[in-house]
Design a protein around this motif. Structure first.
Motif, short mmCIF file in Angstrom:
data_model
loop_
_atom_site.label_atom_id
_atom_site.label_comp_id
_atom_site.label_asym_id
_atom_site.label_seq_id
_atom_site.Cartn_x
_atom_site.Cartn_y
_atom_site.Cartn_z
N SER A 1 1.27 0.73 7.11
CA SER A 1 2.79 0.38 6.41
C SER A 1 3.08 0.09 5.19
CB SER A 1 3.66 -0.28 7.64
OG SER A 1 3.62 0.65 8.67
N MET A 2 2.12 -1.38 5.00
CA MET A 2 2.08 -1.64 3.79
C MET A 2 1.97 -0.87 2.83
SD MET A 2 3.19 -4.89 4.46
CE MET A 2 3.22 -5.89 3.12
N ALA A 3 0.82 -0.03 2.97
CA ALA A 3 0.50 1.02 1.88
C ALA A 3 1.59 1.89 1.57
CB ALA A 3 -0.61 1.72 2.23
N PHE A 4 2.25 2.53 2.44
CA PHE A 4 3.39 3.27 2.45
C PHE A 4 4.55 2.67 1.67
CE2 PHE A 4 7.64 4.78 3.94
CZ PHE A 4 7.54 5.91 3.56
N ILE A 5 4.96 1.27 1.95
CA ILE A 5 5.83 0.48 1.47
C ILE A 5 5.72 0.48 -0.33
CG2 ILE A 5 6.76 -1.63 1.00
CD1 ILE A 5 6.48 -2.01 3.79
N GLU A 6 4.31 0.09 -0.60
CA GLU A 6 4.04 0.08 -1.81
C GLU A 6 4.27 1.52 -2.61
OE1 GLU A 6 0.16 -1.19 -2.60
OE2 GLU A 6 0.72 -1.87 -4.75
N GLU A 7 3.66 2.40 -2.11
CA GLU A 7 3.77 3.83 -2.55
C GLU A 7 5.22 4.06 -2.97
OE1 GLU A 7 2.16 7.14 -0.48
OE2 GLU A 7 0.39 5.71 -0.34
#
Ligand code: ADP
Length: 489
Positions: free
Chosen positions: A76-82
């Motif tokens: 989820s954190m990776a998705f938020i960053e992208e």
């Protein structure tokens, strides 16, 4: 397909009414969508995986994203960053049972607006969505202001640069990396009689007829620096090309017509005056010789007559050198051909043998068997060779030795003339190639005009070669000429 139809549906809605709701829990998806968001007027796309959320946001920019942390914290954190890197203005709200303070801080730093802890009551959710909408609006207006400010600044710079380029009196043209025209400024359009229009995207050959110019610009790799171009307006231009990173090829054309005219005038003047001076000198010499024939002259008279003869001879030398230099400078002899410099050198050595023998000077000629050809003007290269060998014979005292060598080195033709004469002090090594410069003691050693090496250097430069001297006073001098071979010229 489903995604596209969602985006079509929200296309006509207010920009901040589309919500992507992402959770692996069907119950959450259903209850938030049906009970809270749809009744409040939002269009909701429910997405059970992060992958689908990625696809949806790749298709269109979502206004609001509600992301439940039940899909795995790291992913989820990776998705938020992208997502926030691509769309910094998206209003992102996190949902979950709880969240570690460190993670929440990290998400906020990336640009998340809020975190809503379960249970997800109506007012809690709508308040968070409202805050996301506000945050989105604030971000949008900041981005708009900032990009307006930057664009304004850029536009102003662009306008100034364009105005500058258009108004300069030098012609300027820019080609992109595919050698298509980017711009042609006013001065260049006028020189080439071109209409006033935007030439962007045109091929060079569609706009300019001048073959030299086309050839040069098309093959230019930045190494050719300057070339002379005749434009249709009858003027001569010096075209300079440079390769500019991320722009392409930039050519600037500077009008050198007046310089060329001045040069011609100077050449004409020198030629006329020199010719006019030659005839009275011939007459003087003729009459002086007649005096001796007319009757007996005493010793003193004979010495005076000899002085007149010497003076006439040295003035004639000066005039001949001036005429030569004038011819070389104005490019009167431009016939270039492939030739073997050895033929010229052998002839010249032959001619200088008589004078060398008188002074008991040995001339040694050494040449490699297979020498490369050069492209040059025979008369001018003969002048180079004659002057260098002639100087060596002239300045080397009796019983001296002159070495003439020809060889190929790093794909260039090298021609040396070395002697064991008086040598030249280091401070004068550059100056002896200037017009009328004679080394300090030269007049004690031999007569001369100081023009020989100036002629030699002008010719060597015209042949794109180099010349220099290595010399130690008292030991001798070596003059080296390097010429490009026919393959390289
Ligand atoms: P000129 O020989 O007519 O004086 P040049 O231009 O040929 O003019 O040469 C310029 C000067 O360079 C000469 O005056 C002389 O001082 C010096 N020089 C040229 N060649 C030699 C040489 N081989 N040895 C010593 N000095 C030389």
């Amino acid at each position: 397909m489903i995604l596209s139809s969602f985006w079509r549906k929200v296309a006509n809605m207010a920009n901040d009414k589309s919500i992507l709701l992402v959770s692996s829990e069907p119950k959450i998806l259903k209850s938030l969508q049906k009970k809270i968001l749809l009744p409040a007027g939002y269009a909701v796309l429910t997405l059970p995986t992060l992958e689908e959320a990625r696809q949806a946001s790749a298709e269109e920019e979502p206004a609001i994203v509600l992301l439940s942390l039940d899909l795995g914290v790291d992913d989820s954190m990776a998705f938020i960053e992208e997502l926030l890197l691509t769309y910094p203005q998206v209003g992102l709200v996190l949902l979950g049972d709880s969240i570690e303070p460190g993670l929440l801080l990290q998400a906020m730093r990336m640009g998340a607006v809020d975190f809503v802890a379960a249970p997800f009551g109506k007012s809690k959710i709508l308040e968070a969505v409202g805050r996301a909408v506000q945050a989105r609006k604030a971000m949008q207006s900041w981005l708009k202001k900032e990009s307006g400010r930057l664009t304004g600044k850029l536009n102003r710079r662009l306008y100034e640069m364009e105005a500058l380029l258009k108004q300069v009196n030098d012609g300027v043209l820019v080609l992109d990396e595919n050698k298509k025209l980017v711009m042609v400024n006013r001065a260049l359009r006028e020189s080439f009689g071109l209409d006033e229009k935007d030439y962007q995207g045109y091929a060079l050959s569609e706009v300019f007829d001048n073959q030299d110019m086309q050839d040069l610009l098309m093959r230019s790799d930045g190494s050719i620096e300057r070339v002379e171009i005749e434009a249709p307006d009858g003027k001569s231009y010096s075209m300079q090309i440079s390769i500019v990173d991320n722009v392409g090829t930039v050519a600037s054309l500077h009008d050198i017509s007046s310089l060329k005219a001045l040069d011609r005038l100077k050449g004409d003047f020198v030629n006329t005056v020199s010719h006019d001076l030659r005839s009275p000198l011939t007459a003087i010499l003729g009459y002086v010789e007649l005096i001796e024939r007319a009757g007996e002259v005493n010793k003193q008279q004979a010495s005076f007559i000899q002085r007149v003869k010497d003076s006439v001879a040295s003035t004639t030398r000066l005039i001949n050198d001036l005429l030569n230099l004038g011819r070389v400078e104005v490019g009167a002899e431009n016939d270039m051909e492939r030739l073997n410099l050895l033929d010229i050198v052998e002839d010249s050595v032959d001619v200088h043998k008589t004078r060398a023998d008188e002074k008991k000077i040995k001339i040694l000629l050494q040449a490699e068997k297979k020498l490369p050809m050069v492209v040059g003007n025979v008369t001018q290269l003969r002048q180079v060779v004659d002057n260098l060998i002639g100087n060596a014979v002239k300045y080397t005292p009796e019983a001296g030795e002159i070495r003439v060598m020809l060889r190929e080195q790093t794909k260039q033709l090298v021609f040396y003339v070395g002697d064991n004469g008086p040598g030249i002090p280091p401070a004068e090594h550059q100056r002896i190639f200037e017009k009328f410069y004679r080394a300090k003691d030269a007049h004690k050693q031999a007569q001369g005009t100081g023009l020989g090496l100036a002629i030699v250097k002008t010719i060597v430069d015209k042949h794109k070669g180099r010349i220099w001297v290595d010399s130690t006073p008292g030991k001798g001098s070596v003059f080296t000429v390097v010429l490009p071979t026919a393959e390289d010229s």
